[in-house]
Write a protein that holds these residues in place. Sequence first.
Motif, PDB file in Angstrom:
ATOM      1  N   GLU A 147       7.332  -0.124 -33.707  1.00  0.00           N
ATOM      2  CA  GLU A 147       6.953   0.912 -34.135  1.00  0.00           C
ATOM      3  C   GLU A 147       6.108   0.191 -34.556  1.00  0.00           C
ATOM      4  O   GLU A 147       6.202  -0.525 -35.123  1.00  0.00           O
ATOM      5  N   GLU A 200       3.725   7.979 -31.596  1.00  0.00           N
ATOM      6  CA  GLU A 200       4.675   8.113 -32.266  1.00  0.00           C
ATOM      7  C   GLU A 200       4.680   9.305 -33.100  1.00  0.00           C
ATOM      8  O   GLU A 200       3.552   9.766 -32.911  1.00  0.00           O
ATOM      9  N   GLU A 207       4.792   3.446 -30.374  1.00  0.00           N
ATOM     10  CA  GLU A 207       6.122   2.630 -30.176  1.00  0.00           C
ATOM     11  C   GLU A 207       6.126   2.027 -28.564  1.00  0.00           C
ATOM     12  O   GLU A 207       5.373   2.569 -27.405  1.00  0.00           O
TER      13      GLU A 207
HETATM   14 MG    MG Z   1      10.629   5.797 -32.096  1.00  0.00          MG
END
Ligand code: MG
Length: 459
Positions: A147, A200, A207
């Motif tokens: 992320e 995200e 991500e």
């Molecule tokens: Mg995630």
Amino acid sequence: MGELDRAALGARAHELGARLTARGVELVALTWVDNSGITRTKAVPLRRLANAAAWGVGASYSFDFFLFNDDLITGEYSRGAVGDLRLYPDLERLTALSAQPGWAWAPADRYDQEGVVHPQDQRSLAKAAVERLAERGYTAKMAFEVEWIITAESAPDDITSAVCGPGYGYASLSRHSDYLRAVVSALERQRIGVEQIHPEYAAGQFELSVAASDPVAAADTYVLVRETVRAVSRQHGLRASFTPRFAGEGVGNGGHVHLSVWDGETNAYAGGDRRFGMTGVAESFSAGILGRLPALLAVGAPSVVSYLRLEPHHWAGVYGVWGLENREAPLRFVTGSVGERAKAANLEVKCFDQTANPYLVVAALLFAGLAGLDEGGTLPEPVDVDPGTLPEDERRRLGIDRLPTNLLDAVAAFEADTVLTGSFGAPLATTLTDIRKAEAALFTGATAEEIARAMRWTH
Ligand code: MG
Ligand code: GLU
């Protein structure tokens, strides 16, 4: 651990080097990840690759003692500026870099000048853990999820400077569709199988997940994914931050790890007679990890900023529980859908982040799982609610404990765990804890905002 066959390594490097020359590569960057989770590097011109493969590239012992801010600590096992280690590129992972034209990359193992593996080499420890598992007759597959948060290069510390819109919003994707396509296409050209990419929850956050592979390969891939994301971001006038917590407030970046254990072609996490289809092997392996989560945090959530992220209700998993598809559990069991379970079932470790050294994460998870096998461990009842929503006395009744809420508590748990310290070996285990304690001391009295700012761009 592998003996160095210098002649064979040199010959293989010649062969691979010729192919890279044809593709316009001029330089090769060798990387290793230090105990503070920072990817460090030395590079050689391509014509020197065969020499590097046979004889290594020099690197100081002191790299084991770097803090995230490049301060060097004096640990019990440090020898200061004296002595030389050698970095050996793993030629089987040599990759021409799509987002850095003219460059190739290879992860490196560290040996001493006698040709002996350096006892503090993290990648070699991950290999040793894989070998230990193999001695028990099993293999493992892993994948690291990445992320990250992008901001505009012109206002890098403003989290809304590149994306400002609803979480998971299509608007974030469409605004940056050229960028996201460039990230995926660079990775795929580097033979990394991207499985998914999406905006995200936080502003500017994305991500990306990749296919599972052999654990050491997964850690290598993770290093390459992050550096590729970083390079492509720069090309698009963006900056990428992988920090567990960008600011004092908000949702963090996780570094979730998916893992499964295999007996030949059979996934131990599916088709068994234990809960949700686990086999006894998968249950014991998972129990070994669950019971050691406080200690494992010293490896997987190894920085002061890690503990800003580890808050309830942030999908980071801060209570010592497991659950089926429970995103508030640090161990989320994923079965996959009917029909694909034999392949897809796995355990996701959610409480880790990207200040961790992925090779140490691989080693620690495998050693913990192996200990669970030795102990014949069993899992407690799974939890199917957000444990943070339960009243305190209910959590106590169910035996649900909060995981460490600060780095020093995690370090104390690690020091008390003889399985982990024993498998890491005294030099590495001691150096790790020395480093963590020094980092904690650096931030004594610091506010969340100050901590977040100090580590926003380091990893
Ligand atoms: Mg995630
Ligand atoms: N960003 C969350 C974290 O800090 C995870 C969100 C998710 O489950 O993908 O771990």
